[in-house]
Design a protein around this motif. Structure first.
Motif, PDB file in Angstrom:
ATOM      1  N   UNK A  32      18.970  45.887  24.800  1.00 41.54           N
ATOM      2  CA  UNK A  32      18.480  47.151  25.352  1.00 41.54           C
ATOM      3  C   UNK A  32      17.633  46.917  26.604  1.00 41.54           C
ATOM      4  N   UNK A  33      17.887  47.746  27.618  1.00 42.97           N
ATOM      5  CA  UNK A  33      17.005  47.779  28.795  1.00 42.97           C
ATOM      6  C   UNK A  33      16.385  49.176  28.857  1.00 42.97           C
ATOM      7  N   UNK A  34      15.066  49.232  28.783  1.00 44.02           N
ATOM      8  CA  UNK A  34      14.382  50.519  28.937  1.00 44.02           C
ATOM      9  C   UNK A  34      14.190  50.768  30.429  1.00 44.02           C
ATOM     10  N   UNK A  35      14.690  51.912  30.903  1.00 39.93           N
ATOM     11  CA  UNK A  35      14.517  52.286  32.308  1.00 39.93           C
ATOM     12  C   UNK A  35      13.417  53.323  32.452  1.00 39.93           C
ATOM     13  N   UNK A  36      12.700  53.236  33.565  1.00 39.47           N
ATOM     14  CA  UNK A  36      11.608  54.169  33.845  1.00 39.47           C
ATOM     15  C   UNK A  36      11.438  54.254  35.356  1.00 39.47           C
ATOM     16  N   UNK A  37      10.708  55.284  35.810  1.00 38.67           N
ATOM     17  CA  UNK A  37      10.372  55.322  37.235  1.00 38.67           C
ATOM     18  C   UNK A  37       9.327  54.269  37.554  1.00 38.67           C
ATOM     19  N   UNK A  38       8.717  53.715  36.511  1.00 34.30           N
ATOM     20  CA  UNK A  38       7.608  52.788  36.674  1.00 34.30           C
ATOM     21  C   UNK A  38       7.898  51.507  35.866  1.00 34.30           C
ATOM     22  N   UNK A  39       7.978  50.392  36.557  1.00 31.03           N
ATOM     23  CA  UNK A  39       8.355  49.132  35.890  1.00 31.03           C
ATOM     24  C   UNK A  39       7.403  48.780  34.750  1.00 31.03           C
TER      25      UNK A  39
END
Ligand SMILES: NC(=O)c1ccc[n+]([C@@H]2O[C@H](COP(=O)([O-])OP(=O)(O)OC[C@H]3O[C@@H](n4cnc5c(N)ncnc54)[C@H](OP(=O)(O)O)[C@@H]3O)[C@@H](O)[C@H]2O)c1
Length: 230
Positions: A32-39
């Protein structure tokens, strides 16, 4: 088929809906890779999921465009008001031939209205809007609209069916296989992407039922032959 060599990137994965599916798939052995606008927020969320899923779980966090560049299997779990701007921003980062599984619901809460009502979307549904915004050749699948994030983030099996709609049969099949990895869930082929407009309306109904009855409602479809349920 999904496997550890094909990570699942969850764009907007720092919210309850994204975290919930991430947790369940991490427990099932998916990468799983969690994506966000903020690393940093993505990395912190990945750490929390790993803690719940166990040390063997493979969960990392990245800014959304880096997450798109890292895999061709994407899940979108952002509020409706963020969907179009985010997809426009991510267009150059989305890999050709990617699959985008969209769980966005155009709830009226997005514009200050009630979460038990939906907005009219010109294309028919959030998923159809997504299909207009992704690069050519990217397949959009609508799924996971009717799952309670609260229950997904817990430990018990869910009591719910996931109806999967797409114009790409292979992408839909892969999505049904992913849904079936969540304990208690049966996945059902819901036909073309245009049927997403019905799935999204059901979410608004469920939100209303949850408020009225103070619960975490889901749906079960009965009466289909056994082979209809994945
Ligand atoms: N909650 C549920 O039970 C449930 C169930 C089924 C479907 N859904 C649908 O799934 C989607 C996500 O639900 P949620 O409850 O997890 O939502 P949420 O907590 O409001 O948002 C999820 C994540 O989206 C990112 N985000 C917020 N606003 C954004 C914007 N304007 N542009 C880009 N990214 C933005 C945020 O991540 P960063 O700030 O880290 O970028 C946030 O953590 C919604 O469309 C919802 O209708 C929810």
């Amino acid at each position: 088929m999904s496997d550890a060599s094909r990570p699942i990137a969850i764009l907007g994965g720092t919210g309850p809906a994204g975290m919930g599916v991430a947790l369940r798939w991490a427990r099932a052995g998916e990468t799983i890779i969690i994506g966000s606008r903020d690393t940093l927020r993505a990395q912190e969320t990945a750490g929390k999921i790993k803690q719940k899923a166990g040390n063997q779980a493979s969960v990392s966090g990245m800014e959304n465009s880096a997450a798109c560049a890292a895999t061709d299997l994407l899940v979108l779990t952002v509020p409706f008001e963020g969907q179009a701007p985010l997809l426009k921003q991510l267009k150059p980062a989305i890999r050709p031939g990617s699959i985008l599984i969209d769980a966005t619901v155009a709830l009226a809460a997005s514009v200050g209205g009630r979460a038990s009502r939906t907005l009219g979307v010109w294309q028919g549904s959030s998923a159809q809007q997504a299909a207009e915004l992704v690069p050519k050749g990217v397949s959009v699948v609508a799924a996971f609209h009717n799952l309670s994030a609260e229950l997904l983030n817990g430990d018990n099996p869910l009591d719910c069916d996931v109806i999967v709609c797409s114009d790409d049969a292979n992408a839909a099949q892969l999505t049904r296989a992913l849904a079936a990895k969540i304990p208690g869930i049966r996945a059902i082929d819901g036909g073309k992407l245009e049927n997403a407009r019905i799935l999204e309306q059901i979410t608004a109904l469920l939100v209303g039922l949850n408020i009225r009855h103070k619960g975490h409602g889901g749906i079960r479809i009965t009466g289909l032959p056994p082979e209809a349920y994945k």
